[in-house]
Scaffold this motif. Structure first.
Motif, PDB file in Angstrom:
ATOM      1  N   GLU A  38      33.483  40.329   9.373  1.00 33.17           N
ATOM      2  CA  GLU A  38      34.059  38.896   8.699  1.00 33.17           C
ATOM      3  C   GLU A  38      32.770  38.830   7.538  1.00 33.17           C
ATOM      4  O   GLU A  38      31.989  38.844   7.762  1.00 33.17           O
ATOM      5  N   ILE A  56      42.486  38.755   4.269  1.00 36.00           N
ATOM      6  CA  ILE A  56      42.365  37.659   5.225  1.00 36.00           C
ATOM      7  C   ILE A  56      44.316  37.638   5.341  1.00 36.00           C
ATOM      8  O   ILE A  56      44.782  37.342   6.046  1.00 36.00           O
ATOM      9  N   GLU A  57      44.545  37.673   3.842  1.00 34.38           N
ATOM     10  CA  GLU A  57      46.048  37.565   3.403  1.00 34.38           C
ATOM     11  C   GLU A  57      46.411  38.282   3.438  1.00 34.38           C
ATOM     12  O   GLU A  57      47.958  38.003   3.944  1.00 34.38           O
ATOM     13  N   ASP A  58      46.354  39.471   3.928  1.00 34.81           N
ATOM     14  CA  ASP A  58      47.586  40.535   3.984  1.00 34.81           C
ATOM     15  C   ASP A  58      47.870  40.114   5.436  1.00 34.81           C
ATOM     16  O   ASP A  58      47.394  40.295   6.372  1.00 34.81           O
ATOM     17  N   GLN A  59      49.175  40.852   5.835  1.00 34.17           N
ATOM     18  CA  GLN A  59      49.890  40.653   7.174  1.00 34.17           C
ATOM     19  C   GLN A  59      49.061  41.770   7.942  1.00 34.17           C
ATOM     20  O   GLN A  59      49.154  41.376   9.535  1.00 34.17           O
ATOM     21  N   ARG A  78      46.026  40.355   9.962  1.00 34.88           N
ATOM     22  CA  ARG A  78      46.529  39.099  10.609  1.00 34.88           C
ATOM     23  C   ARG A  78      46.619  40.363  11.528  1.00 34.88           C
ATOM     24  O   ARG A  78      45.751  39.762  12.566  1.00 34.88           O
ATOM     25  N   LEU A  99      43.600  42.124  13.296  1.00 34.56           N
ATOM     26  CA  LEU A  99      42.459  41.378  13.587  1.00 34.56           C
ATOM     27  C   LEU A  99      42.788  40.597  15.198  1.00 34.56           C
ATOM     28  O   LEU A  99      42.548  40.562  16.372  1.00 34.56           O
ATOM     29  N   ALA A 100      44.625  40.795  15.715  1.00 38.76           N
ATOM     30  CA  ALA A 100      45.340  39.949  17.166  1.00 38.76           C
ATOM     31  C   ALA A 100      45.274  40.921  18.281  1.00 38.76           C
ATOM     32  O   ALA A 100      44.518  40.652  19.320  1.00 38.76           O
ATOM     33  N   ARG A 150      41.615  41.243  18.668  1.00 42.02           N
ATOM     34  CA  ARG A 150      40.333  39.955  19.447  1.00 42.02           C
ATOM     35  C   ARG A 150      41.852  40.148  21.005  1.00 42.02           C
ATOM     36  O   ARG A 150      41.262  39.946  22.039  1.00 42.02           O
TER      37      ARG A 150
END
Length: 120
Positions: free
Chosen positions: A50, A76-79, A82, A85-86, A89
């Motif tokens: 990050e 981070i705004e792009d779907q 996200r 990253l999910a 994680r």
């Protein structure tokens, strides 16, 4: 020797000395200055970092590191970012769960007691 000669020799000598990079900050740190909008296939992503605009760089970004050690800047705004990253994680959480299970699993010389009473 005159004062001018000593001054000139000193200036030439000092200019030949290497400059200390610590005075200028981390010179090998590359900041993201723009984002890619092209989604990366999840299979090529090895990890991420990050980047915060509150530190050295001017924009917030997610820097994906590919398996070929290439760095890709994304917002981070792009779907798709996200979602990636999910997914990363959740993989990390699974690895952490496996590691904790290995630590709590009984070894071959351990005695495991079970309740063998029969309930009516």
């Amino acid at each position: 020797m005159s004062l001018v000669s000593i001054t000139l020799i000193s200036i030439v000598f000092l200019s030949l000395l290497p400059h200390t990079p610590k005075a200028y900050g981390p010179l090998n740190y590359a900041c993201c200055v723009k984002y890619t909008r092209t989604p990366l296939p999840f299979g090529v992503i090895a990890g991420f970092i990050e980047q915060s605009s509150l530190e050295v760089c001017r924009i917030d970004a997610i820097i994906f590191i590919t398996q070929k050690n290439k760095k890709i800047c994304a917002s981070i705004e792009d779907q798709w970012v996200r979602a990636a990253l999910a997914h990363l994680r959740s993989k990390i959480a699974k690895l952490e769960n496996k590691a904790s299970l290995r630590l709590t699993t009984a070894g071959p010389n351990s005695v495991i007691q079970t309740n063998t009473t029969n309930s009516p």
